[in-house]
Design a protein around this motif. Structure first.
Motif, mmCIF file in Angstrom:
data_model
loop_
_atom_site.group_PDB
_atom_site.id
_atom_site.type_symbol
_atom_site.label_atom_id
_atom_site.label_comp_id
_atom_site.label_asym_id
_atom_site.label_seq_id
_atom_site.Cartn_x
_atom_site.Cartn_y
_atom_site.Cartn_z
ATOM 1 N N GLU A 641 0.717 -1.236 0.078
ATOM 2 C CA GLU A 641 -0.253 0.005 0.064
ATOM 3 C C GLU A 641 0.787 1.234 -0.155
ATOM 4 O O GLU A 641 0.651 2.188 -0.786
ATOM 5 N N GLN A 642 1.950 1.301 0.755
ATOM 6 C CA GLN A 642 2.715 2.464 0.851
ATOM 7 C C GLN A 642 3.338 2.724 -0.469
ATOM 8 O O GLN A 642 3.713 3.848 -1.172
ATOM 9 N N ILE A 643 4.069 1.498 -1.060
ATOM 10 C CA ILE A 643 4.780 1.837 -2.267
ATOM 11 C C ILE A 643 3.639 2.183 -3.270
ATOM 12 O O ILE A 643 4.162 3.187 -4.306
ATOM 13 N N TYR A 644 2.469 1.823 -3.392
ATOM 14 C CA TYR A 644 1.663 2.231 -4.518
ATOM 15 C C TYR A 644 1.237 3.669 -3.966
ATOM 16 O O TYR A 644 1.245 4.147 -5.025
ATOM 17 N N LEU A 645 0.981 4.013 -2.809
ATOM 18 C CA LEU A 645 0.588 5.630 -2.643
ATOM 19 C C LEU A 645 1.867 6.426 -3.294
ATOM 20 O O LEU A 645 1.500 7.363 -3.732
ATOM 21 N N VAL A 646 3.011 5.931 -2.676
ATOM 22 C CA VAL A 646 4.138 6.814 -3.206
ATOM 23 C C VAL A 646 4.299 6.766 -4.806
ATOM 24 O O VAL A 646 4.475 7.998 -5.128
ATOM 25 N N MET A 647 3.876 5.890 -5.212
ATOM 26 C CA MET A 647 4.147 5.822 -7.029
ATOM 27 C C MET A 647 2.980 6.634 -7.705
ATOM 28 O O MET A 647 3.220 7.122 -8.624
ATOM 29 N N ARG A 666 -8.293 1.215 -3.254
ATOM 30 C CA ARG A 666 -8.959 1.909 -4.018
ATOM 31 C C ARG A 666 -8.589 3.223 -4.382
ATOM 32 O O ARG A 666 -9.206 4.281 -3.888
ATOM 33 N N LEU A 667 -7.092 3.324 -4.753
ATOM 34 C CA LEU A 667 -6.716 4.690 -5.024
ATOM 35 C C LEU A 667 -7.144 5.716 -6.157
ATOM 36 O O LEU A 667 -6.865 6.748 -5.919
#
Length: 691
Positions: A641-647, A666-667
């Protein structure tokens, strides 16, 4: 009439200025000022001068308007073309500046010649173009080199530059091609060939031997002997049959230092310098006997030894060191065929290099896999050639770092000319360092961004019509030979020498002979063991050990003998060694038949590396469990989740990544509604957190 003509011309002159008044130029202002001044001056002149001045003025004015640049007179400060030319020239000079590292070089002649070519001396830490060293190249140094860098030694050239390795390679080639490699005196490497040389010396007692250290230089440690009894069997030396009948000039023995340049090893390109040094002994030659074998000034021609002699003569024409051109004049006056002589010397040089070519090629490609702009190595070798009384050339040794000291004017003329022609032939300006560094950075960036495939296709299409760097270098070498002559490639006369047997590189050494003997003994033992096992299988039925499975082993001696026989028979039947260990420990062994059936269930071990190993169910279950545990830990810590949010925040997320990993939060909704983004992230972490 004069006033009307003047007014008409002035009207025509004012019209273009009105059109250009929107964008006033200092050139036009200056032109208007000039026209006004000339208008006042022309009032008092006659009609002819007036007409000529007006016509010339209009021509100049029209040329300015059409954009032509008159650089003969600076009429204004707005002259960008004139100002930009010197700056471009300066940039080109900066790009063409070549740097050379001479940290491990002790010769001032190389510094003088490199500075004459405009090279700048730098340290090892800088991004140098050339690295000139007096020592051999280590593999670590070679692998650290960039694509634009070149060094003055080939890795693996010690195969012919060390006396012991030269003897091993040429002896090996003599066995394969005895007629082609008859230019090397009979040589032995001690202590491996100590027995052979003793046998040879006993059968030929009139022979004289010259003893050399295996890796010495400048004549150190070399001596002559008639008897080999004083040599210790453990000494590492080179023993060679002494050439007792050399060709003499004025009663003195001499050898020839032939400078050879190798610009590449694959393809192999060899050049020989037409000028060189002829080094004479300082005592008149006499056949070796017990009384004069210790006279090094008679039998050795090394300059490092003979310069200490009282009879050493410093003269370029009749001294103890002369030029090859001087020797050619002497031989020509004696009726010697110089073309045939130097052709045979060229053949000796080429064949010696070919003896080490397989190792040279392998070492070069292993150390420099990415050099595609220039050849990474070049090397100047010093071949020491001795002529016998029949003018047959013999090779004595090969120097990988010949001396470039310029003690005399003769040395300076020969060696500085050699270095000048070498740097010219190398085409030191061929490779642009900045361009290569930019290409390397672009390759790294494309590889990280996964766009290198497209760039390679585009670059390949662009480079198709251009010449390859190797073709450019070959063309340059052929047109800038200087005082060099090319000795290879020439025709097909050396093609057969490259077809060396694959197993012949390390044959003839003591270790290879020991390995052969050991392999032969192991093969014989294996055949004997196999024959005994087959005999046991025929005499004894295989069901005997099945009938008494609970029997304990009797005494230790009988157990050892029976275990050996059963183990050998079971190896052939496919039964492992565990049964042998159980019998030796004295524990009750289970029946053999069930163990064989259990082992047959397991798939056999695959010896071929090209076939996949069989999948064992137990190992596969363990692997799947470990993968599930790893996936659980990654999900529980919320790493994805953290990697996805940063990218997503940085904009580096691809559409396929969103489709694949969109379940983590659900970004797409979070990015559209920034007010609720933090709460969504916290709730997702709580959901994924372990209980």
């Amino acid at each position: 009439m004069e006033l009307e003509l003047e007014d008409g011309l002035l009207r025509d002159e004012d019209q273009p200025s009105e059109h250009t008044s929107k964008n006033p130029s200092p050139v036009l202002k200056r032109k208007n000022d000039i026209s006004r001044e000339e208008k006042g001056e022309m009032m008092g002149k006659d009609e002819r001068d007036f007409d000529e001045s007006i016509v010339s003025l209009m021509r100049n004015y029209n040329s300015k308007l059409s954009g032509e640049d008159d650089t003969s007179q600076p009429t204004s400060r707005a002259a960008p073309i004139v100002a930009s030319e010197p700056s471009r020239k300066k940039k080109k000079r900066k790009r063409s500046q070549i740097s050379i590292c001479l940290t491990n070089c002790r010769y001032e002649s190389i510094r003088r010649v490199s500075s004459a070519f405009g090279m700048r001396e730098v340290s090892e830490e800088d991004a140098w173009n050339f690295y000139w060293t007096d020592m051999s190249v280590s593999v670590e140094r070679a692998k650290e080199m960039k694509r634009f860098q070149r060094i003055n030694h080939f890795p693996g050239m010690l195969e012919i530059c060390r006396k012991d390795l030269l003897a091993r390679n040429l002896n090996r080639m003599q066995k394969i091609y005895p007629k082609e490699y008859n230019f090397f005196p009979k040589t032995w490497c001690l202590p491996a060939d100590f027995g052979e040389v003793l046998t040879y010396s006993k059968s030929r007692k009139n022979k004289t031997f010259i003893i050399k250290p295996e890796c010495g230089s400048q004549g150190r440690g070399i001596y002559l002997t008639k008897s080999l009894k004083d040599i210790k069997p453990t000494d590492k030396l080179i023993c060679q049959v002494y050439l007792a009948k050399p060709y003499l000039v004025d009663g003195y023995k001499f050898d020839i230092r032939v400078y050879t340049l190798i610009t590449s090893c694959d393809p192999l390109r060899i050049f020989v310098y037409n000028e060189g040094l002829v080094r004479f002994a300082t005592s008149r030659y006499a056949d070796p006997n017990v009384n004069n074998t210790t006279n090094v000034f008679m039998h050795l021609t090394n300059y490092a030894l003979n310069k200490h002699s009282r009879t050493y003569v410093y003269d370029s024409e009749a001294g103890s060191k002369r030029k090859i051109s001087t020797l050619n004049k002497i031989l020509l006056s004696q009726g010697v065929d110089l073309d045939a002589l130097w052709h045979s010397i060229d053949q000796v040089i080429v064949k010696t290099v070919i003896s080490a070519w397989p190792i040279l090629k392998h070492s070069y490609h292993a150390c420099f896999p990415s050099h595609d702009m220039v050849h990474a190595c070049f090397e100047i070798l010093g071949f020491d050639i001795l002529l016998d009384h029949k003018l047959h050339p013999y090779i004595l040794e090969v120097n990988h770092s010949p001396s470039f000291h310029t003690d005399t004017q003769l040395d300076r003329e020969v060696k500085e000319g050699l270095l000048t022609d070498t740097f010219t032939m190398l085409n030191i300006w061929q490779c642009d360092k900045r361009r290569v560094l930019e290409e390397d950075r672009r390759r790294i960036r494309d590889r990280l961004l996964q766009t290198n495939k497209f760039s390679e296709v585009v670059s390949g299409e662009e480079k198709e019509p251009e010449k390859t760097p190797w073709q450019t270098q070959i063309q340059w070498e052929e047109t800038h030979l200087g005082n060099y002559r090319r000795v290879y490639p020439v025709g097909e006369q050396y093609a057969c020498l490259f077809q060396q047997p694959s197993g012949s590189l390390y044959t003839g050494t003591a270790s290879s002979r020991a390995r052969g003997d050991c392999t032969r003994m192991q093969r014989e033992e294996f055949q004997q063991t196999k024959a005994r096992a087959e005999a046991l299988l025929k005499t004894k039925p295989p069901q005997k050990p099945v009938k008494d499975p609970e029997k304990k082993a009797p005494d230790e001696a009988s157990v050892a003998s029976t275990s050996e026989k059963t183990a050998k028979s079971k190896k052939i039947e496919g039964v492992p060694k565990k049964i042998e260990n159980r019998k030796l420990t004295g524990k009750p062994s289970p029946s053999i038949l069930p163990t064989v059936e259990e082992k047959e269930v397991k798939p056999p071990y695959v010896l071929c590396s090209f076939e996949p190993d069989p999948i064992v169910e137990k190992e596969e279950r363990e692997r799947v469990n470990q993968l599930a545990q790893r996936d659980f830990l990654i999900r529980s810590y919320g790493m994805l989740e953290q990697i996805y949010l940063v990218m997503k925040k940085m904009g580096t997320l691809r559409p396929e990544d969103e489709r694949k990993y969109g379940v983590y939060g659900r970004l797409s909704i979070v990015s559209n509604s920034p007010k609720i983004s933090n709460t969504n992230v916290i709730s997702e972490k709580n959901v994924c957190a372990p209980s």
